[in-house]
Scaffold this active site. Structure first.
Site, PDB file in Angstrom:
ATOM      1  N   ARG A  12       0.859  -1.189   0.000  1.00  0.00           N
ATOM      2  CA  ARG A  12       0.000   0.000   0.000  1.00  0.00           C
ATOM      3  C   ARG A  12       0.893   1.237   0.000  1.00  0.00           C
ATOM      4  NH1 ARG A  12      -2.339   3.167   4.663  1.00  0.00           N
ATOM      5  NH2 ARG A  12      -3.883   4.485   3.667  1.00  0.00           N
ATOM      6  N   GLU A  58      -7.352   8.775   6.017  1.00  0.00           N
ATOM      7  CA  GLU A  58      -7.639   9.467   7.283  1.00  0.00           C
ATOM      8  C   GLU A  58      -8.067  10.926   7.119  1.00  0.00           C
ATOM      9  OE1 GLU A  58      -4.309   9.028   9.940  1.00  0.00           O
ATOM     10  OE2 GLU A  58      -4.505   6.855  10.041  1.00  0.00           O
ATOM     11  N   HIS A  69      -2.827  11.066   0.421  1.00  0.00           N
ATOM     12  CA  HIS A  69      -2.300  10.851   1.772  1.00  0.00           C
ATOM     13  C   HIS A  69      -1.656  12.172   2.224  1.00  0.00           C
ATOM     14  CE1 HIS A  69      -0.919   7.500   4.692  1.00  0.00           C
ATOM     15  NE2 HIS A  69      -0.595   8.648   5.269  1.00  0.00           N
ATOM     16  N   GLU A 125      -3.532   0.082   8.212  1.00  0.00           N
ATOM     17  CA  GLU A 125      -2.342   0.496   8.964  1.00  0.00           C
ATOM     18  C   GLU A 125      -2.461  -0.005  10.394  1.00  0.00           C
ATOM     19  OE1 GLU A 125      -1.340   4.714   9.081  1.00  0.00           O
ATOM     20  OE2 GLU A 125      -1.735   4.883   6.938  1.00  0.00           O
TER      21      GLU A 125
END
Ligand code: FCB
Length: 458
Positions: free
Chosen positions: A81, A169, A124, A352
């Site tokens: 990933r 996130e 990200h 994660e």
């Protein structure tokens, strides 16, 4: 020291996906061959990063990617990933940067050739600075720029990818970046936090629509960070404090994405903090997901602090990681069960999980037994949730290698591979070897089993 799970565990089966994870800004470096992002600007602002460092060189993965893929292959994982740096692949005028794209295409081709599945994160945290200059995630237009970027990049990648996630996130992007100001772009306002969160969620929905059209055969989803929120005592006030934290951290993102609405706590927000919802937004945000990625590090415990405020409490008797986070594997089982009870979940991937520990490199080795213990406890926790009915399909260790840990700089090491930043030498830590052996033991168990059944047939 080994990592092991019962042979009967759903996580011991060979179709369970094991991987390692990274993110572009944290490892790539080679900042001079891409446009700047909000993290470059943030790093260049005094006092923002603990050790005063930046991502200009990081792990120099951009130049060392071939060696790094060999490293990944040597760990025997099923999947890798990583994230795409948006400012590397899209120009300010919104076109593909072919050189930037070529970097990821060669990476994807090499992974495919080695039979390692690519789990590609599209965002990200490294927003192009040229978009921040126009308001970043406070500007609704950014969500549409994200959609256009997803459109172009998925066409360029073609059929090389196994799985996409839109965002990593969004809680951290919005809350840490726009509300607390401890992450880029470093803004501090409650209203900004909710505004950014809404536009991130909108970007997710728009991105999912493009993925469904351009890339229907990949597993498409989103990655959320979750932590169960427990009350310190059984008092009504503490329970209320934990409930409010849970709404803000976990459900503010999960509920819009899975059910197309914000949690009930929205009703107690003052007018100026309400998310800027336009007609049709919630339906866009709530797209069918092929999977939901969950990142887990620790739990949270809250107590009431009076005046409708809450404060975090930590149990000093528990072990802590270098981040000051409690080691609490049970929290992972708990949050998985809670979410599974409350929602109709798509298949889950733990995208994660890992720990920063005080590693010491000695005689060519890092004996990070505490990290092995962390993985053992958390894999067992995932296994427990799977045994109790949660459909979990994969697990990714954070991180493949030590890297730039955002506001903490390079001092916090999360890797299962040690990086000597002066020489860029990589050394697999004891935890990396244990993870490798654990993953390959599934294969061995499988072949032993099939041998047994062959003999049985005779
Ligand atoms: C997560 C981030 C990841 C890494 C870990 C430790 O919040 O997604 O990039 O920094 O924390």
């Amino acid at each position: 020291m080994k990592i092991s799970l019962a042979k009967s565990s759903p996580l011991s089966q060979t179709n369970f996906t094991y991987g390692v994870a990274t993110a572009a800004f944290q490892i790539e470096g080679a900042a001079d061959s891409r446009r700047p992002c909000i993290w470059d600007t943030f790093c260049a602002t005094p006092e923002k990063i603990k050790d005063g460092s930046d991502g200009l060189q990081a792990c120099d993965h951009f130049n060392r990617w071939e060696q790094d893929i060999e490293l990944i292959e040597s760990l025997g994982v099923d999947a890798y990933r990583f994230s795409v740096s948006w400012p590397r692949v899209i120009t300010q005028s919104g076109e593909l940067d072919h050189q930037g794209v070529a970097f990821y295409v060669q990476l994807l081709d090499s992974l495919k050739q080695k039979n390692i599945k690519s789990y590609v994160t599209l965002y990200h945290w490294d927003l192009p600075q040229y978009l921040e200059d126009k308001g970043g995630w406070l500007n609704r237009e950014t969500a549409y720029h994200f959609r256009d970027y997803v459109d172009l990049i998925t066409q360029a990648f073609g059929d090389r990818v196994h799985s996409y996630s839109t965002l990593n996130e969004p809680f951290c992007s919005a809350y840490l970046g726009y509300e607390l100001g401890i992450h880029a772009p470093g803004l501090k306002s409650k209203a900004y936090g909710k505004q950014a969160a809404h536009h991130l969620l909108l970007a997710h929905g728009l991105g999912m629509q493009v993925l469904a059209k351009n890339s229907p055969n990949t597993l498409n989803g989103i990655v959320l960070n979750v932590s169960p929120c427990y009350p310190k005592t059984n008092s009504e006030q503490d329970k209320k404090a934990a409930w409010a934290a849970d709404q803000n951290l976990n459900h503010w993102y999960a509920m819009p994405v899975l059910e197309g609405r914000y949690p009930e706590s929205i009703n107690s927000l003052p007018e100026e903090e309400l998310p800027p919802i336009q007609e049709g937004d919630m339906a866009i945000i709530c797209q069918p997901l092929d999977y939901l990625g969950l990142n887990y590090y620790t739990r949270e415990v809250y107590q009431d602090a009076g005046n409708n405020q809450r404060e975090k409490w930590v149990d000093e008797s528990l072990p802590f990681t270098e981040m000051g986070w409690e080691v609490y594997p049970q929290g992972l089982t708990d949050i998985l069960l809670q979410l599974n009870k409350q929602y109709t979940l798509p298949p889950i991937y733990i995208t994660e999980n890992g720990a920063a520990m005080a590693d010491s490199y000695q005689d060519g080795e890092v004996q990070d037994l505490d990290r092995i213990e962390y993985f053992q406890g958390h894999l067992q926790a995932v296994s427990d949730a799977a045994e109790q009915g949660v459909d979990i399909r994969g697990y990714f260790a954070w991180s493949l290698m030590d890297n730039f840990e955002w506001a903490e700089g390079y001092e916090k090491r999360f890797g299962i591979v040690y990086v000597d930043y002066a020489t860029q030498q990589r050394t697999i830590k004891a935890s990396g070897l244990a993870y490798r052996d654990f993953i390959s033991s599934r294969q061995l168990a499988k072949s032993a089993q099939s041998q047994r059944s062959q003999y049985g047939q005779r």
